[in-house]
Design a protein around this motif. Sequence first.
Motif, mmCIF file in Angstrom:
data_model
loop_
_atom_site.group_PDB
_atom_site.id
_atom_site.type_symbol
_atom_site.label_atom_id
_atom_site.label_comp_id
_atom_site.label_asym_id
_atom_site.label_seq_id
_atom_site.Cartn_x
_atom_site.Cartn_y
_atom_site.Cartn_z
ATOM 1 N N VAL A 93 -1.325 -0.189 7.764
ATOM 2 C CA VAL A 93 -0.867 0.364 6.486
ATOM 3 C C VAL A 93 0.130 1.493 6.774
ATOM 4 C CG1 VAL A 93 -2.857 -0.256 5.074
ATOM 5 C CG2 VAL A 93 -2.896 1.868 6.415
ATOM 6 N N THR A 102 -5.665 -0.627 10.680
ATOM 7 C CA THR A 102 -6.796 -0.515 9.752
ATOM 8 C C THR A 102 -8.084 -0.960 10.428
ATOM 9 O OG1 THR A 102 -6.601 -2.777 8.888
ATOM 10 C CG2 THR A 102 -5.211 -1.075 7.860
ATOM 11 N N LEU A 147 -10.136 2.208 4.660
ATOM 12 C CA LEU A 147 -9.165 1.300 5.265
ATOM 13 C C LEU A 147 -8.810 1.700 6.699
ATOM 14 C CD1 LEU A 147 -6.715 0.605 2.299
ATOM 15 C CD2 LEU A 147 -8.204 -1.046 3.435
ATOM 16 N N PHE A 174 -6.293 6.860 2.576
ATOM 17 C CA PHE A 174 -6.742 5.627 3.231
ATOM 18 C C PHE A 174 -8.141 5.778 3.812
ATOM 19 C CE2 PHE A 174 -2.078 4.651 3.507
ATOM 20 C CZ PHE A 174 -2.137 3.465 2.771
ATOM 21 N N ARG A 206 -10.557 5.272 1.054
ATOM 22 C CA ARG A 206 -10.665 3.863 0.646
ATOM 23 C C ARG A 206 -11.249 2.992 1.761
ATOM 24 N NH1 ARG A 206 -4.821 2.343 -1.582
ATOM 25 N NH2 ARG A 206 -4.109 4.151 -0.364
ATOM 26 N N TYR A 242 0.829 -1.215 0.000
ATOM 27 C CA TYR A 242 0.000 0.000 0.000
ATOM 28 C C TYR A 242 0.860 1.261 0.000
ATOM 29 C CZ TYR A 242 -4.000 -3.026 0.891
ATOM 30 O OH TYR A 242 -4.972 -3.995 0.785
#
Length: 391
Positions: free
Chosen positions: A309, A301, A360, A355, A358, A140
């Motif tokens: 990440v 996450t 996450l 992030f 997304r 990532y």
Amino acid sequence: MSARPAPAGAAPPPPNLKRDSFGDHRELEVNKIFRAMVKHKASDLHMQVGKPPTFRIRGSLVPLDMEPISKEKMADLLMPMMDERLTSIYWSEGGSDFSHVVEVDGDKWRFRVNLFVQLGLPGMVSRKVERNIPNFEGLYLPPIIEQLTTYDQGMVLLAGVTGSGKSTTIASMLDLINHRKNVHILTIEDPIEFVYTPDKALINQREIGMDVKDFHIAMKHAVRQDPDIMLVGEMRDQESFGTAIHAAETGHLVYGTIHASNAPSTIGRILDLFPQDMHKALRSAMAFNMKGIVAQKLIRTVVDKPARVPIIELMLFNGTVRKLVLEEQDGKLAAAIRICREEGMQLFNDSLKSFIDRDLISRADAFEISPNVEELKMALKGIDVKSAAIL
């Protein structure tokens, strides 16, 4: 320097304790705890007198369900891990770093170990090193970081605190080169963490203390070993950075890690290693040889995989950044990163927003780690923070 007395509870080193060619030790009682660490998928192990062993799992500290360890038992567990050289370092310096290998269900697992003295008592923190180097594509990381593996000469630094994932990122970058280029990669590490499997590249890995006496000798040898690419472990002092930047100036591609909180502050962190009268020359060396500084943090996450990440800040050395470094205008480097986003640069908040978008990571966790929470909140609302003119 005279040797310090042995820490409380420390047992004399076992005679002639040797590691074999794989870095293995004979079977030790402490290995049971290392195996439990693998079983519970812990990233770190903390051992302190008066407390049970404690794992870090998904970023949180979790004590094992066992009795607290006495100082005598701690010495029995930890001291046999070291050979005579490491024990001497431990007693004289108050701690020692090394790698330790344990077999778990037929597989060899490597651990980065720091034994230390606190309040006169022995203790340990150990980090599990993943057996396989993670694929670059699966970490990532921003795609632009791949560009930092394509140079023939210069320096690339990974900055961050201990446990921020710097070693994993840099290992994945070197392994990407390993699968793409016919080059000689030489690593000088203290201790070795990831062990590479050569593909297209020829790879030599040297561990300080085990393979070579010290960093100075390792670097003296390095220039005679025809490396194309060098990994110079952690740059923690004037000698390590000075030698590494000289290697970059003389045609090598040098990777290294350094303790710094963000990309712009890395410049000051490096300068602090040297006397004031050397700063102008160092700024010039960095401006014209540094390719990029990647600062990294890890954040948990809200999904099962990945568990964490990397939050990335990336400063590439384009004309604007070079000019600011040369003119000692480090306070404007963050603004330079902001206005050069189209070239692939980014601040920590850019990474956090990506992030969050997304799904996450959680907003709460992002706000906790963000260096500028209000700016991140504005970015999440679609408000772009403009930088004032920096030139």
